[in-house]
Every structure is written in C-alpha cells, then in structure tokens.
Write an enzyme that holds these catalytic residues in place. Structure first.
Site, mmCIF file in Angstrom:
data_model
loop_
_atom_site.group_PDB
_atom_site.id
_atom_site.type_symbol
_atom_site.label_atom_id
_atom_site.label_comp_id
_atom_site.label_asym_id
_atom_site.label_seq_id
_atom_site.Cartn_x
_atom_site.Cartn_y
_atom_site.Cartn_z
ATOM 1 N N HIS A 184 3.703 -6.948 5.117
ATOM 2 C CA HIS A 184 4.453 -7.146 3.869
ATOM 3 C C HIS A 184 5.165 -5.843 3.519
ATOM 4 O O HIS A 184 5.110 -4.872 4.289
ATOM 5 C CB HIS A 184 3.507 -7.606 2.752
ATOM 6 C CG HIS A 184 2.292 -6.724 2.598
ATOM 7 N ND1 HIS A 184 2.376 -5.413 2.171
ATOM 8 C CD2 HIS A 184 0.975 -6.941 2.860
ATOM 9 C CE1 HIS A 184 1.169 -4.890 2.126
ATOM 10 N NE2 HIS A 184 0.291 -5.786 2.561
ATOM 11 N N HIS B 134 3.367 -2.455 4.079
ATOM 12 C CA HIS B 134 3.386 -1.972 5.468
ATOM 13 C C HIS B 134 4.788 -1.465 5.829
ATOM 14 O O HIS B 134 4.936 -0.444 6.493
ATOM 15 C CB HIS B 134 3.041 -3.103 6.443
ATOM 16 C CG HIS B 134 1.694 -3.724 6.226
ATOM 17 N ND1 HIS B 134 1.540 -5.017 5.794
ATOM 18 C CD2 HIS B 134 0.436 -3.239 6.409
ATOM 19 C CE1 HIS B 134 0.258 -5.315 5.708
ATOM 20 N NE2 HIS B 134 -0.442 -4.255 6.070
ATOM 21 N N GLY C 249 -1.428 3.941 3.266
ATOM 22 C CA GLY C 249 -0.976 3.573 1.925
ATOM 23 C C GLY C 249 -1.977 4.008 0.865
ATOM 24 O O GLY C 249 -3.194 3.913 1.068
ATOM 25 N N GLN C 250 -1.439 4.433 -0.270
ATOM 26 C CA GLN C 250 -2.270 4.811 -1.422
ATOM 27 C C GLN C 250 -3.012 3.595 -1.983
ATOM 28 O O GLN C 250 -3.993 3.725 -2.677
ATOM 29 C CB GLN C 250 -1.368 5.455 -2.483
ATOM 30 C CG GLN C 250 -2.031 5.800 -3.801
ATOM 31 C CD GLN C 250 -3.103 6.872 -3.655
ATOM 32 O OE1 GLN C 250 -3.091 7.646 -2.715
ATOM 33 N NE2 GLN C 250 -4.049 6.887 -4.578
ATOM 34 N N VAL D 31 3.060 -0.164 -2.980
ATOM 35 C CA VAL D 31 4.204 -1.062 -3.196
ATOM 36 C C VAL D 31 3.692 -2.297 -3.935
ATOM 37 O O VAL D 31 2.677 -2.884 -3.548
ATOM 38 C CB VAL D 31 4.865 -1.454 -1.860
ATOM 39 C CG1 VAL D 31 6.006 -2.436 -2.088
ATOM 40 C CG2 VAL D 31 5.361 -0.209 -1.134
HETATM 41 P P1 AMP Z 1 -3.899 -3.243 6.168
HETATM 42 O O1 AMP Z 1 -3.062 -4.038 7.101
HETATM 43 O O2 AMP Z 1 -4.208 -3.951 4.880
HETATM 44 O O3 AMP Z 1 -5.099 -2.627 6.832
HETATM 45 O O4 AMP Z 1 -2.991 -2.015 5.710
HETATM 46 C C1 AMP Z 1 -2.398 -1.163 6.634
HETATM 47 C C2 AMP Z 1 -1.823 0.034 5.923
HETATM 48 O O5 AMP Z 1 -0.856 -0.390 4.962
HETATM 49 C C3 AMP Z 1 -2.894 0.823 5.145
HETATM 50 O O6 AMP Z 1 -2.652 2.209 5.263
HETATM 51 C C4 AMP Z 1 -2.685 0.347 3.740
HETATM 52 O O7 AMP Z 1 -3.093 1.269 2.762
HETATM 53 C C5 AMP Z 1 -1.184 0.149 3.706
HETATM 54 N N1 AMP Z 1 -0.842 -0.769 2.627
HETATM 55 C C6 AMP Z 1 -1.339 -2.005 2.422
HETATM 56 N N2 AMP Z 1 -0.834 -2.536 1.284
HETATM 57 C C7 AMP Z 1 -0.002 -1.599 0.758
HETATM 58 C C8 AMP Z 1 0.812 -1.541 -0.431
HETATM 59 N N3 AMP Z 1 0.863 -2.535 -1.281
HETATM 60 N N4 AMP Z 1 1.507 -0.417 -0.635
HETATM 61 C C9 AMP Z 1 1.457 0.625 0.238
HETATM 62 N N5 AMP Z 1 0.714 0.619 1.353
HETATM 63 C C10 AMP Z 1 -0.012 -0.468 1.615
#
Ligand code: AMP
Length: 280
Positions: A34, A37, A147-148, A176
């Site tokens: 999304h 990412h 991501g934060q 985001v």
């Molecule tokens: P995930 O696929 O959920 O493991 O996330 C992969 C990376 O994307 C991680 O570093 C997350 O922190 C980052 N991430 C997920 N959602 C968001 C968001 N809404 N805003 C910024 N970074 C994100």
C-alpha cells in the site's frame, strides 16, 4: 525488474552489484503493498543505485493463533506496484529457503522487545529481528528503509544493527495515513465498513495526545486516560495498550518531555491495529 525466488541466486546478483561499488537500498515487506510501503520504495529509489524489495510473510514472527495463514497476499499486484515504482529486484523467498530443515539461529534483542507489542506478542520481535538480519546478510544493503508506523520494530532493528556492527544504515520514514487519519496497513482489509470508521478513533486519540501536550499537559496518566475515553466510545474496539514511552528504551514516561513516543495497539473487531505519534 527481476524477481528472485531463492537466496542463492539473489546472493550471486548482490555480489555482482557490490563489485561495481553501486549502492543498494532494501525495503523489507510482507507484501500486500500500500502507500506506506510505496513511500519507502520511492525514497529508496531516490537515494540508491539499486532497490531491492523483499516480500515475505515471515512465519517466525506470528504467534500461535495469530493471522499467519490468512495474512493478505497478492503477489501479482505487488509485483505490478514494484515495477511501476522502479524497483530493480524483488525478492520473494519460500519459507523453506529462509528456514531450511534444522534451522536453529535466532536473534533476541533484550529488553526493548519485551515492551509494548512484545508484551502481547511474545516471540514476535525475535522473529522480526531474525528475518531482518537474514535479509541484511543476503542483500548487503547500504541503507534499509522502515516505517515509523511500526515504531518499536524500527527501534529494535536499529539497536540490532548497532549491537551487531552491521554495515547498514537504518532509515525510518513517516507514517502514511488515509485521508481520515487511519494509518495504512495491510491488515486494514480485514475491517468491515463499520470497523473502519471505528478504527479512525485510534488516530483521533493520538491527535488528542498531541493537542494536550502542546497545550501544556505533561502528565502521561492524564493524557492516556483521555485517549482511552476516545477509543472506548467505539463499541467494537478494545485497547491492548496505550503508552507514553522514551523513544530509545521504550520505558514508561510519567512526566512527558519532547521526543516521547505515544503508542497504541487496539483490537477493532478481530483485527489488531497499531499506531503512534512522537511528541515534539
Ligand atoms: P509490513 O509489510 O507491514 O511488514 O511493512 C513493511 C514496512 O513498511 C515496515 O517497515 C513498515 O513499518 C512499513 N509500513 C507499513 N505501513 C506503513 C505506513 N502506513 N506508513 C509508513 N510505513 C509503513
């Protein structure tokens, strides 16, 4: 863009890149991509010669009874997004390749992994740290982008990289959000329309914390109670935790100073969501 499905072939490709002295940026994900990412991929694309996106739903970071099996997956769509965003390499390993039979090495970052989400998801961050360390070893990134949104995860990865003298810089990018404030998450697809509206209360509570802090309130107890009321009004939400903690050690903060982290985990129906803001 090239898709690599096994460790050995990607490692070979990375060696070739390294011989050219080119820079490598890594964006580790679990897929179902999304805008959150995408913001990481775009930043990596801007900064680095080569962008590697990994897509791997990592079994070791899910506890028993968690959503590993039903975690949303859509590889075709993810690959389209990666291509459109200019990724050079997408790494889509099989679990058997990451954790072959007899696999037995795990990374435990003591202390900070037991707090916040670590308290409700024992073993979660051990799985995260382990897979990220492996991805770092396989892809040898100069910079890895996180991501934060997953603030605790980012802090743990930074600590691991520092403690283990890893040659990688960890960059953390802002959360985001959807227009309504809800933090983007692959898990948002689980939400019904009604739940989606209730989930907005999470960011409303975080915004309230900011407002109170900027209005002069420094007592975390008072802020947390007011936040609880915002989320508690929603019929289908259940707070897992709301905490104000120090950004490095994740210890509870009573008297808030600049740079404290306000973190929430809440169940909305059967979906556990997390979000946070930094007070500054
Ligand atoms: P995930 O696929 O959920 O493991 O996330 C992969 C990376 O994307 C991680 O570093 C997350 O922190 C980052 N991430 C997920 N959602 C968001 C968001 N809404 N805003 C910024 N970074 C994100």
């Amino acid at each position: 863009m090239k898709v690599y499905r096994n460790v050995r072939s990607l490692a070979k490709k990375v060696s070739e890149i390294k011989r050219l002295n080119d820079t490598v940026g890594l964006v580790p994900t679990m897929g179902f991509l999304h805008e959150g990412h995408i913001s990481l991929i775009r930043k990596a694309r801007k900064d680095m010669d080569h962008v590697i996106v990994s897509i791997f739903v990592n079994p070791t970071q899910f506890g028993p009874g968690e959503d590993f099996k039903k975690y949303p997956r859509d590889l075709k769509r993810d690959l389209d997004i990666c291509r459109k965003e200019g990724a050079d390499i997408v790494f889509v390993p099989k679990a058997k390749d990451i954790y072959p039979d007899g696999y037995s090495t795990y990374i435990s970052v003591r202390g900070i992994t037991e707090k916040l989400c670590g308290a409700s998801r024992p073993g979660h961050f051990r799985g995260v740290a382990t897979v990220v360390a492996k991805l770092f070893n396989i892809t040898a990134p100069d910079i890895a982008y996180f991501g934060q949104k997953d603030a605790q995860q980012a802090i743990i990865i930074k600590k691991m990289a520092e403690d283990l003298n890893m040659r990688v810089k960890v960059k953390v990018m802002p959360v985001v959000r959807e227009k309504n404030g809800l933090a983007m998450s692959s898990r948002n697809v689980y939400l019904s329309r009604r739940e989606r509206i209730q989930a907005q209360s999470i960011y409303r509570a975080l915004r309230l914390a900011k407002e109170l802090f900027h209005g002069g309130e420094k007592d975390s107890g008072i802020i947390i109670n007011k936040m609880k009321r915002v989320i508690g009004k929603q019929a289908e939400t259940k707070i897992d935790y709301i905490k104000v903690v120090g950004i490095k050690n994740l210890e509870d903060v009573k008297k808030i100073s600049r740079g404290s982290l306000v973190a929430i985990a809440a169940w909305v129906g059967k979906t556990r969501l997390i979000d946070n803001v930094i007070l500054n």
